[in-house]
Write a protein that holds these residues in place. Structure first.
Motif, short mmCIF file in Angstrom:
data_model
loop_
_atom_site.label_atom_id
_atom_site.label_comp_id
_atom_site.label_asym_id
_atom_site.label_seq_id
_atom_site.Cartn_x
_atom_site.Cartn_y
_atom_site.Cartn_z
N GLU A 281 24.08 51.27 48.53
CA GLU A 281 23.34 50.97 49.74
C GLU A 281 24.32 50.42 50.76
N GLY A 282 24.00 50.62 52.04
CA GLY A 282 24.89 50.19 53.10
C GLY A 282 24.21 49.26 54.09
N VAL A 283 24.97 48.31 54.62
CA VAL A 283 24.46 47.39 55.64
C VAL A 283 25.57 47.12 56.64
N THR A 284 25.20 46.62 57.81
CA THR A 284 26.19 46.15 58.78
C THR A 284 26.67 44.78 58.33
N GLY A 285 27.58 44.20 59.10
CA GLY A 285 28.09 42.89 58.74
C GLY A 285 27.25 41.73 59.23
N ASP A 286 26.07 42.00 59.78
CA ASP A 286 25.20 40.93 60.28
C ASP A 286 24.83 40.01 59.12
N PRO A 287 25.25 38.73 59.16
CA PRO A 287 24.97 37.82 58.03
C PRO A 287 23.49 37.69 57.70
N SER A 288 22.64 37.79 58.72
CA SER A 288 21.21 37.64 58.47
C SER A 288 20.65 38.83 57.70
N VAL A 289 21.38 39.95 57.71
CA VAL A 289 20.97 41.14 56.95
C VAL A 289 21.67 41.17 55.59
N LEU A 290 22.95 40.77 55.60
CA LEU A 290 23.76 40.88 54.39
C LEU A 290 23.23 40.02 53.25
N LEU A 291 22.98 38.75 53.50
CA LEU A 291 22.58 37.85 52.42
C LEU A 291 21.24 38.24 51.78
N PRO A 292 20.21 38.57 52.57
CA PRO A 292 18.98 39.05 51.93
C PRO A 292 19.20 40.33 51.11
N LYS A 293 20.06 41.22 51.62
CA LYS A 293 20.33 42.46 50.89
C LYS A 293 21.04 42.18 49.57
N LEU A 294 21.96 41.23 49.56
CA LEU A 294 22.62 40.86 48.32
C LEU A 294 21.61 40.39 47.28
N SER A 295 20.67 39.56 47.69
CA SER A 295 19.67 39.04 46.76
C SER A 295 18.72 40.13 46.28
N GLU A 296 18.40 41.05 47.16
CA GLU A 296 17.45 42.12 46.81
C GLU A 296 18.10 43.20 45.95
N PHE A 297 19.28 43.65 46.34
CA PHE A 297 19.93 44.80 45.70
C PHE A 297 20.70 44.42 44.43
N ARG A 298 21.22 43.21 44.37
CA ARG A 298 21.99 42.71 43.23
C ARG A 298 23.12 43.66 42.85
N PRO A 299 24.10 43.88 43.75
CA PRO A 299 25.16 44.84 43.46
C PRO A 299 26.12 44.34 42.40
#
Length: 544
Positions: A281-299
């Motif tokens: 999965e891909g995201v921009t570097g926006d911290p407000s998007v990155l941290l929730p994605k880390l918790s959700e996706f668990r890479p």
């Protein structure tokens, strides 16, 4: 052509499923906002009607897209809210059962959606379906009687086995591609040069009579990954099969989060990794998007650019390390920066490796696979029992607590079971501790293949195991585990005093019947000892 058409249909269905999921997530956001309004005393009938319409749509369509549990819960909540909508007058609520409990159930819908995504299962609530076997074994054995014995023995562990006499009998056009090949050594040495392309990356285990170093070397040179001499020790072979399959699956898969501000490049990397069998999965570097994605996706790993507009990748890496759960998450910088000093500086601030753009697709895929494999191996060292590869005591108990909470929220049946090997001290005393370890590993492997991937299996301590069967009735759980007991008792082990078999005792309890998960474990433990007093070798369930 049929395969191509099937793949095309599957791809289109998956697009539809994702569109449903995306819309559902937006609707959950709307539900969250309405919930806050209600709890603050600021909501009205119009917003309540919006809640009803969202629940109605989910109840009618979720099951079609593989979210059966979500659809059933939405239907239940829809019926809960409908009388309140009908009771509205002039835009105001006359009376309401819409309270904190109702909105806590609304919040659980989002979790149910994420859970279904992780499980990828069609299992209905309160219905237990065994996990389809994803590890077919191809046995190549000229002796028909030996092939039959091997197939019957491996079947006890849950493997689906097909047998042929020679490689020329295998038809790549019609036969199922195996996950592992067990081949007679003489066949391997005679036919290795004709090994089909489909086999070249599969684990190959050889069996034979000769056990000389020169013979083993010849087999290793031809690609064999293990050798077992006759007479064949089936439990040892089954244990090695399990480890080979697990290692090969781990080496070919993984979860990668790509952080890059270039959308085309980000999507290109994502497609390359996905096409290579990885989840990306891909995201921009926006911290407000990155941290929730880390918790959700668990890479398993993060691939991250160093400079993304006004956002610094090294600062993001440091910020990620603020969270204890991400301290060990591997971060690989993927950047056009070629200055080695600057690369080292970036690594010193939270990164683990540095790849310089551009990278070839094959190099990117291989790097991601190796890094993911290593990350998963390290995670296993922390969370898994070293002998069996199952969850450790504390972690399996934590899983019981999680499933207990899910049962309370979602109102479904689940089972917790305690297992104990019968007369295990006698096994160690008469057959030796090495044979005892083999028995423990044999049961662990059998459970992995007999139960679903969504089931939780842990080594509770010594010869005791703890199992959780989510969305399973007590009656169905008893049937499944009784079959496990019967199959395990038929496995023949070899020890210092000759061949022997071991039986298994199981105690079970229904998780939702208890206020606390510890109480359910204790109830299952009491049922286990009732089984021991009743003669062992079977299942005793509380209340049945």
């Amino acid at each position: 052509m049929a395969d191509a058409g099937s793949n095309d249909v599957s791809a289109k269905l998956e697009v539809l499923r994702q569109r449903f999921r995306d819309k559902a997530l937006k609707e959950f956001d709307a539900l969250d906002a309405i919930a806050r309004s209600f709890l603050a005393g600021q909501a009205d009938c119009q917003e309540l009607d919006q809640v009803y319409r969202i629940l109605h749509r989910l109840a009618g369509s979720a099951g079609t897209f593989g979210y059966s549990a979500l659809g059933e819960e939405a239907r239940r909540l829809e019926l809960w809210v409908k009388p309140q909508v009908d009771d509205c007058e002039d835009g105001f609520l006359k009376s309401s059962e819409i309270n904190e409990e109702f909105f806590s159930h609304l919040v659980s819908l989002r979790e149910m959606l994420a859970l279904s995504d992780r499980q990828h299962t069609e299992t209905e609530a309160s219905v237990y379906a065994a996990q389809p076997d994803e590890a077919p074994v191809l046995v190549i054995e000229p002796d028909a009687s030996k092939a039959e014995q091997l197939a019957e023995g491996l079947a006890l562990y849950g493997y689906r086995v097909s047998a042929i006499k020679s490689l020329v009998e295998w038809n790549p056009a019609s036969d199922t591609r195996p996950s592992v090949v067990v081949v007679r050594d003489e066949v391997m040495l005679a036919e290795a040069s004709r090994l089909p392309a489909e086999f070249r990356e599969l684990p190959v285990i050889c069996i034979g009579v000769s056990d000389s170093y020169s013979h083993r070397y010849a087999l290793a040179r031809e690609g064999a990954e293990a050798f077992f001499s006759d007479p064949l020790n089936l439990p040892l072979l089954a244990d090695h099969l399990e480890r080979l399959l697990t290692d090969h699956a781990d080496a070919a898969s993984g979860r990668v989060l790509i952080v890059d501000d270039d959308p085309e490049l980000r999507e290109h990397y994502q497609l390359v990794l996905s096409n290579g069998g990885m989840e990306a999965e891909g995201v921009t570097g926006d911290p407000s998007v990155l941290l929730p994605k880390l918790s959700e996706f668990r890479p398993d790993i993060v691939l991250m650019d160093v400079q993304m507009g006004g956002i610094s990748g090294t600062a993001l890496a440091r910020m990620m390390r603020f969270e204890p759960e991400f301290l060990s998450l591997p971060i690989v910088y993927l950047s056009a920066e070629s200055d080695r000093e600057l690369q080292l500086e970036a690594l010193s601030k939270g990164g683990d490796d540095f790849l310089t753009k551009p990278v070839s697709d094959s190099f990117l895929l291989r790097t991601a696979r190796i890094r993911c494999y290593r990350a998963k191996q390290l995670d296993k060292l922390v969370s898994r029992d070293s002998l069996t590869g199952l969850l450790k005591h504390s972690l399996v108990k934590a899983e019981v607590a999680k499933e207990h909470a899910r049962c309370r929220r979602m109102h479904h049946d689940s089972v917790v079971a305690m297992m104990d090997l019968d007369h295990f001290k006698k096994v160690n005393d008469t057959q030796g501790h090495r044979s005892g370890d083999l028995v423990i590993k044999g049961l662990a492997n059998l459970l992995r293949h007999r139960l679903r991937k969504t089931d939780v299996i842990g080594r509770y301590g010594g010869e005791e195991f703890l199992v959780v069967l989510p969305e399973c009735t007590l009656e169905r759980g008893q049937e499944v585990l009784q079959a496990v007991c019967e199959d395990f008792s038929r496995i023949v082990f070899e020890g210092g005093a000759g061949e022997f078999s071991v039986t298994l005792s199981v105690g079970m309890a229904a998780l939702p019947d208890y206020d606390h998960p510890e109480e359910a474990i204790e109830a299952a433990d009491r049922a286990l000892y009732e089984r021991k007093r009743a003669g062992r070798n079977g299942v005793t369930a509380v209340g049945l």
